[in-house]
Write a protein that holds these residues in place. Structure first.
Motif, PDB file in Angstrom:
ATOM      1  N   GLU A  25     -30.772  10.078  35.367  1.00  0.00           N
ATOM      2  CA  GLU A  25     -30.235  11.185  36.154  1.00  0.00           C
ATOM      3  C   GLU A  25     -28.928  11.725  35.581  1.00  0.00           C
ATOM      4  OE1 GLU A  25     -32.087   9.692  40.432  1.00  0.00           O
ATOM      5  OE2 GLU A  25     -29.940   9.877  40.159  1.00  0.00           O
ATOM      6  N   ALA A  26     -28.246  10.932  34.775  1.00  0.00           N
ATOM      7  CA  ALA A  26     -26.945  11.379  34.273  1.00  0.00           C
ATOM      8  C   ALA A  26     -27.112  12.428  33.192  1.00  0.00           C
ATOM      9  CB  ALA A  26     -26.171  10.180  33.724  1.00  0.00           C
ATOM     10  N   GLU A  27     -26.327  13.517  33.288  1.00  0.00           N
ATOM     11  CA  GLU A  27     -26.436  14.602  32.324  1.00  0.00           C
ATOM     12  C   GLU A  27     -25.900  14.219  30.951  1.00  0.00           C
ATOM     13  OE1 GLU A  27     -24.567  18.050  33.843  1.00  0.00           O
ATOM     14  OE2 GLU A  27     -26.030  18.366  35.448  1.00  0.00           O
ATOM     15  N   ASN A  28     -25.113  13.137  30.867  1.00  0.00           N
ATOM     16  CA  ASN A  28     -24.522  12.768  29.592  1.00  0.00           C
ATOM     17  C   ASN A  28     -25.345  11.729  28.841  1.00  0.00           C
ATOM     18  OD1 ASN A  28     -24.068  10.658  31.314  1.00  0.00           O
ATOM     19  ND2 ASN A  28     -21.932  10.311  30.709  1.00  0.00           N
ATOM     20  N   GLU A  29     -26.618  11.587  29.194  1.00  0.00           N
ATOM     21  CA  GLU A  29     -27.500  10.640  28.526  1.00  0.00           C
ATOM     22  C   GLU A  29     -28.619  11.373  27.810  1.00  0.00           C
ATOM     23  OE1 GLU A  29     -28.990   7.659  31.121  1.00  0.00           O
ATOM     24  OE2 GLU A  29     -27.014   7.045  31.847  1.00  0.00           O
ATOM     25  N   MET A  30     -29.083  10.780  26.713  1.00  0.00           N
ATOM     26  CA  MET A  30     -30.252  11.302  26.014  1.00  0.00           C
ATOM     27  C   MET A  30     -31.479  11.154  26.904  1.00  0.00           C
ATOM     28  SD  MET A  30     -31.340  12.595  23.068  1.00  0.00           S
ATOM     29  CE  MET A  30     -30.209  12.071  21.762  1.00  0.00           C
ATOM     30  N   GLN A  31     -32.296  12.197  26.975  1.00  0.00           N
ATOM     31  CA  GLN A  31     -33.518  12.151  27.785  1.00  0.00           C
ATOM     32  C   GLN A  31     -34.726  12.435  26.905  1.00  0.00           C
ATOM     33  OE1 GLN A  31     -33.417  14.142  31.621  1.00  0.00           O
ATOM     34  NE2 GLN A  31     -31.184  14.213  31.576  1.00  0.00           N
ATOM     35  N   VAL A  32     -35.718  11.567  27.008  1.00  0.00           N
ATOM     36  CA  VAL A  32     -36.967  11.719  26.264  1.00  0.00           C
ATOM     37  C   VAL A  32     -38.118  11.690  27.263  1.00  0.00           C
ATOM     38  CG1 VAL A  32     -38.489  10.790  24.488  1.00  0.00           C
ATOM     39  CG2 VAL A  32     -35.999  10.615  24.215  1.00  0.00           C
ATOM     40  N   ASN A  33     -38.929  12.737  27.262  1.00  0.00           N
ATOM     41  CA  ASN A  33     -40.056  12.844  28.169  1.00  0.00           C
ATOM     42  C   ASN A  33     -41.340  12.936  27.356  1.00  0.00           C
ATOM     43  OD1 ASN A  33     -42.122  14.762  29.666  1.00  0.00           O
ATOM     44  ND2 ASN A  33     -40.888  13.805  31.253  1.00  0.00           N
ATOM     45  N   ILE A  63     -37.371  16.199  23.980  1.00  0.00           N
ATOM     46  CA  ILE A  63     -36.119  15.470  23.766  1.00  0.00           C
ATOM     47  C   ILE A  63     -34.959  16.391  24.116  1.00  0.00           C
ATOM     48  CG2 ILE A  63     -34.696  14.232  22.092  1.00  0.00           C
ATOM     49  CD1 ILE A  63     -37.268  13.798  20.458  1.00  0.00           C
ATOM     50  N   SER A  64     -34.070  15.914  24.986  1.00  0.00           N
ATOM     51  CA  SER A  64     -32.903  16.693  25.384  1.00  0.00           C
ATOM     52  C   SER A  64     -31.663  15.821  25.220  1.00  0.00           C
ATOM     53  CB  SER A  64     -33.035  17.157  26.836  1.00  0.00           C
ATOM     54  OG  SER A  64     -31.934  17.930  27.226  1.00  0.00           O
ATOM     55  N   SER A  65     -30.771  16.249  24.353  1.00  0.00           N
ATOM     56  CA  SER A  65     -29.564  15.471  24.096  1.00  0.00           C
ATOM     57  C   SER A  65     -28.494  15.780  25.134  1.00  0.00           C
ATOM     58  CB  SER A  65     -29.028  15.794  22.701  1.00  0.00           C
ATOM     59  OG  SER A  65     -28.268  17.000  22.726  1.00  0.00           O
ATOM     60  N   PRO A  66     -27.499  14.908  25.277  1.00  0.00           N
ATOM     61  CA  PRO A  66     -26.330  15.262  26.090  1.00  0.00           C
ATOM     62  C   PRO A  66     -25.485  16.288  25.340  1.00  0.00           C
ATOM     63  CG  PRO A  66     -25.962  13.180  24.974  1.00  0.00           C
ATOM     64  CD  PRO A  66     -27.380  13.564  24.673  1.00  0.00           C
ATOM     65  N   PHE A  67     -24.486  16.822  26.010  1.00  0.00           N
ATOM     66  CA  PHE A  67     -23.509  17.689  25.343  1.00  0.00           C
ATOM     67  C   PHE A  67     -22.410  16.792  24.765  1.00  0.00           C
ATOM     68  CE2 PHE A  67     -25.431  20.946  28.027  1.00  0.00           C
ATOM     69  CZ  PHE A  67     -25.453  22.038  27.172  1.00  0.00           C
ATOM     70  N   TRP A  68     -22.478  16.568  23.442  1.00  0.00           N
ATOM     71  CA  TRP A  68     -21.461  15.744  22.806  1.00  0.00           C
ATOM     72  C   TRP A  68     -20.124  16.473  22.814  1.00  0.00           C
ATOM     73  CZ3 TRP A  68     -26.255  15.768  19.819  1.00  0.00           C
ATOM     74  CH2 TRP A  68     -27.017  14.607  20.027  1.00  0.00           C
ATOM     75  N   GLY A  69     -19.089  15.753  23.202  1.00  0.00           N
ATOM     76  CA  GLY A  69     -17.784  16.385  23.344  1.00  0.00           C
ATOM     77  C   GLY A  69     -17.784  17.437  24.420  1.00  0.00           C
ATOM     78  N   ASP A  70     -18.822  17.376  25.285  1.00  0.00           N
ATOM     79  CA  ASP A  70     -18.996  18.356  26.358  1.00  0.00           C
ATOM     80  C   ASP A  70     -19.164  19.777  25.822  1.00  0.00           C
ATOM     81  OD1 ASP A  70     -19.343  18.668  29.124  1.00  0.00           O
ATOM     82  OD2 ASP A  70     -17.307  19.448  29.367  1.00  0.00           O
ATOM     83  N   LYS A  71     -19.601  19.893  24.529  1.00  0.00           N
ATOM     84  CA  LYS A  71     -19.678  21.216  23.912  1.00  0.00           C
ATOM     85  C   LYS A  71     -21.000  21.526  23.220  1.00  0.00           C
ATOM     86  CE  LYS A  71     -15.529  22.627  24.952  1.00  0.00           C
ATOM     87  NZ  LYS A  71     -15.340  23.742  25.910  1.00  0.00           N
TER      88      LYS A  71
END
Length: 401
Positions: A25-33, A63-71
């Motif tokens: 659920e966390a937006e700052n984690e890598m997600q693979v579906n 695959i959806s990555s987090p926003f590294w450095g929030d950017k």
């Protein structure tokens, strides 16, 4: 033999659900579906037109990555379609390639940027979902668009803009430029949405392909109450016209839709009227491999009811079966008249649809979705052939990270 292949694919799909993992659920984690989709189509034509039968099994990874450095981050979607049944036909189903084979496509691959908390930018190939460029997944995978797309959220509203120079059909990884009459061009668009405190929503979009075509979309919708029922009122207006010599002829058309949807508990009733005006039927396409789909109530399973001077009236009922949780039914009939065609100016046609959808609510296969879609089209012989269309679709997806 074909039904045996479908059964085998269904068993394999159901077995694969045992590894279901709850999505991060966390937006700052890598997600693979990982997703599976079985799609069968049987389209039977009248008037001596060859029928179309095709089936495929899709395996997809998102695959959806987090926003590294929030950017900055990236999204990738890959789809492989294995042929279950089908051959090259005169009337392609788009389930397989035009040659009747399976395929692999990079559906999405874009960099995502977050310049500020209320803005975002995507660069690359992506599935677009705007009224004037809509990559609808109506088959086993979606068309995609090469573009730069940006959004800016402003309170209860949002502004977006994009520029696209290429597009790809759903059953092909190859991107081709938008082109007409030997010349290539791009599409530039700006749009926005706003929702007022009373629930009134507005959506406006303008798009132009230089020297080819320009289109405008306006939608106003208002949810309110009618006694104990929820009532949605919806007005849509679209306008298209040529923008220069590349279109090949003078063109101007407009589409107006008026819709009312009354709902309570498990039932919803919809009545939708649509009218085409101007000198031509409404052309939603942008040229090349673009496979844009209508964003209107009047566009149903097979027909868009967008011919010159065409008027149509649609009645629809949606029902969520209370005693069978996860089962929903839909029945819809659309009747049209006044079509200006080569044989006269009062052509008629109609389409009837039935849709049944069931989603497993528990167990190892929770979320496994079955859908049956049936359509019948008929009308004046000079306007449309008789068509019977049956689609059976099985979907399942699971988050593995």
């Amino acid at each position: 033999m074909m039904f045996k292949k479908i059964a085998v694919a269904t068993i394999a799909l159901s077995s694969a659900t045992a590894g279901h993992v709850v999505a991060a659920e966390a937006e700052n984690e890598m997600q693979v579906n990982l997703g599976l989709r079985t799609f069968y189509m049987n389209r039977d034509f009248g008037a001596g037109i060859p029928d179309t039968i095709a089936a495929g099994q899709a395996f997809r990874a998102d695959i959806s990555s987090p926003f590294w450095g929030d950017k900055v981050g990236f999204d990738v979607s890959v789809v492989h379609v294995a042929k279950l049944e089908g051959d090259k036909t005169i009337n392609s189903s788009d389930v397989l390639t035009p040659e009747g084979q399976g395929y692999t496509t990079l559906e999405q691959a874009f960099i995502k940027l977050k310049p500020t908390e209320n803005s975002s930018v995507r660069l690359g190939r992506m599935v677009m979902m705007t009224p004037l460029l809509n990559d609808l997944t109506s088959r086993i995978s979606a068309p995609s668009t090469q573009a730069v797309h940006g959004t800016l959220k402003l309170g209860a509203g949002e502004i977006y803009a994009f520029y696209s120079d290429k597009a790809s059909n759903n059953n092909s990884e190859k991107f081709t430029e938008y082109s007409a009459n030997g010349s290539e061009y791009g599409i530039a668009s700006v749009g926005g949405t706003y929702k007022f405190n009373n629930g009134l929503g507005v959506h406006l979009q303008y798009a132009v392909a230089d020297e080819y075509q320009k289109q405008t979309y306006l939608n106003v919708n208002y949810p309110t109450q009618l006694g104990s029922h929820d009532l949605l009122l919806d007005v849509t207006h679209m306008r298209g016209e040529d923008d220069g010599a590349l279109y090949g002829s003078d063109y101007n058309s407009n589409l107006t839709g008026l819709t009312a949807r009354l709902s309570k508990d498990n039932l919803a009733y919809t009545l939708a009227y649509q009218k085409i005006g101007g000198d031509n039927g409404y052309d939603q396409k942008w040229g090349g491999q673009d496979n844009t789909q209508f964003f209107t109530w009047g566009a149903v399973q097979l027909l868009d009811f967008n011919a010159k001077d065409e008027q149509s009236l649609q009645a629809r009922v949606d029902y969520d079966v209370p005693n069978i949780k996860g089962l929903s039914l839909m029945a819809r009939h659309t009747e049209s008249w006044g079509i200006d065609h080569s044989g006269g100016d009062d052509g008629q046609r109609h389409e009837t649809n039935f849709d049944a959808k069931y989603t497993l609510q528990s167990g190892a296969a929770k979320g496994l979705n079955f859908r049956l879609r049936v359509a019948r089209v008929d009308g004046d012989d000079a306007v449309v052939p008789r068509i019977n269309d049956i689609r059976f679709i099985i979907n399942y997806s699971t988050d593995v990270l």
